[in-house]
Write a protein that holds these residues in place. Structure first.
Motif, short mmCIF file in Angstrom:
data_model
loop_
_atom_site.label_atom_id
_atom_site.label_comp_id
_atom_site.label_asym_id
_atom_site.label_seq_id
_atom_site.Cartn_x
_atom_site.Cartn_y
_atom_site.Cartn_z
N THR A 1 0.83 -1.20 0.00
CA THR A 1 0.00 0.00 0.00
C THR A 1 0.87 1.26 0.00
N LYS A 2 0.23 2.34 -0.43
CA LYS A 2 0.84 3.66 -0.33
C LYS A 2 -0.14 4.51 0.46
N VAL A 3 0.34 5.15 1.52
CA VAL A 3 -0.52 5.94 2.39
C VAL A 3 -0.25 7.43 2.14
N GLU A 4 -1.34 8.16 1.89
CA GLU A 4 -1.26 9.61 1.70
C GLU A 4 -2.37 10.22 2.54
N GLY A 5 -2.02 10.70 3.72
CA GLY A 5 -3.02 11.26 4.63
C GLY A 5 -3.98 10.18 5.08
N GLU A 6 -5.26 10.38 4.81
CA GLU A 6 -6.30 9.41 5.18
C GLU A 6 -6.58 8.40 4.07
N LYS A 7 -5.89 8.53 2.94
CA LYS A 7 -6.13 7.65 1.79
C LYS A 7 -5.08 6.55 1.74
N VAL A 8 -5.54 5.30 1.59
CA VAL A 8 -4.66 4.15 1.42
C VAL A 8 -4.92 3.60 0.02
N THR A 9 -3.86 3.55 -0.79
CA THR A 9 -3.98 3.00 -2.14
C THR A 9 -3.31 1.64 -2.17
N VAL A 10 -4.06 0.63 -2.60
CA VAL A 10 -3.51 -0.73 -2.73
C VAL A 10 -2.77 -0.78 -4.06
N ILE A 11 -1.49 -1.15 -3.99
CA ILE A 11 -0.64 -1.25 -5.18
C ILE A 11 -0.72 -2.66 -5.76
N THR A 12 -0.63 -3.67 -4.89
CA THR A 12 -0.74 -5.07 -5.31
C THR A 12 -0.94 -5.93 -4.07
N ALA A 13 -1.24 -7.19 -4.30
CA ALA A 13 -1.40 -8.15 -3.20
C ALA A 13 -1.06 -9.54 -3.73
N TYR A 14 -0.47 -10.36 -2.87
CA TYR A 14 -0.08 -11.70 -3.27
C TYR A 14 0.10 -12.57 -2.03
N TYR A 15 -0.04 -13.88 -2.25
CA TYR A 15 0.23 -14.86 -1.19
C TYR A 15 1.64 -15.40 -1.37
N PHE A 16 2.25 -15.76 -0.25
CA PHE A 16 3.48 -16.55 -0.31
C PHE A 16 3.47 -17.51 0.87
N VAL A 17 4.23 -18.58 0.72
CA VAL A 17 4.28 -19.63 1.74
C VAL A 17 5.33 -19.27 2.77
N LYS A 18 4.99 -19.53 4.05
CA LYS A 18 5.92 -19.24 5.15
C LYS A 18 7.21 -20.00 4.97
#
Length: 73
Positions: free
Chosen positions: A56-73
């Motif tokens: 994510t990128k946080v700008e004040g009260e706004k959170v923009t999701v850039i990407t998301a992914y799973y990975f194994v521990k």
């Protein structure tokens, strides 16, 4: 807090079959937060044997999701 999804994030979570509800859950209640470059945050939450990481990128009260992914521990 306002959560927005970038076009890239929309495409990636759809192709990776990750629900937006789960992504929002990670943003609101992460197990781990890692500060990254360009004021980005890597938010992590464990689900069974995998970790969902949301960039994510946080700008004040706004959170923009850039990407998301799973990975194994």
């Amino acid at each position: 807090m306002k959560i927005e999804f970038s076009k890239h994030a929309e495409e990636r979570i759809k192709s990776r079959k990750i629900s937006k509800i789960r992504v929002i859950e990670v943003i609101k209640n992460p197990n781990n937060v890692i500060i990254s470059f360009r004021f980005r945050q890597l938010l992590q939450r464990t689900y069974n044997d995998k970790i969902l990481e949301v960039v994510t990128k946080v700008e004040g009260e706004k959170v923009t999701v850039i990407t998301a992914y799973y990975f194994v521990k």
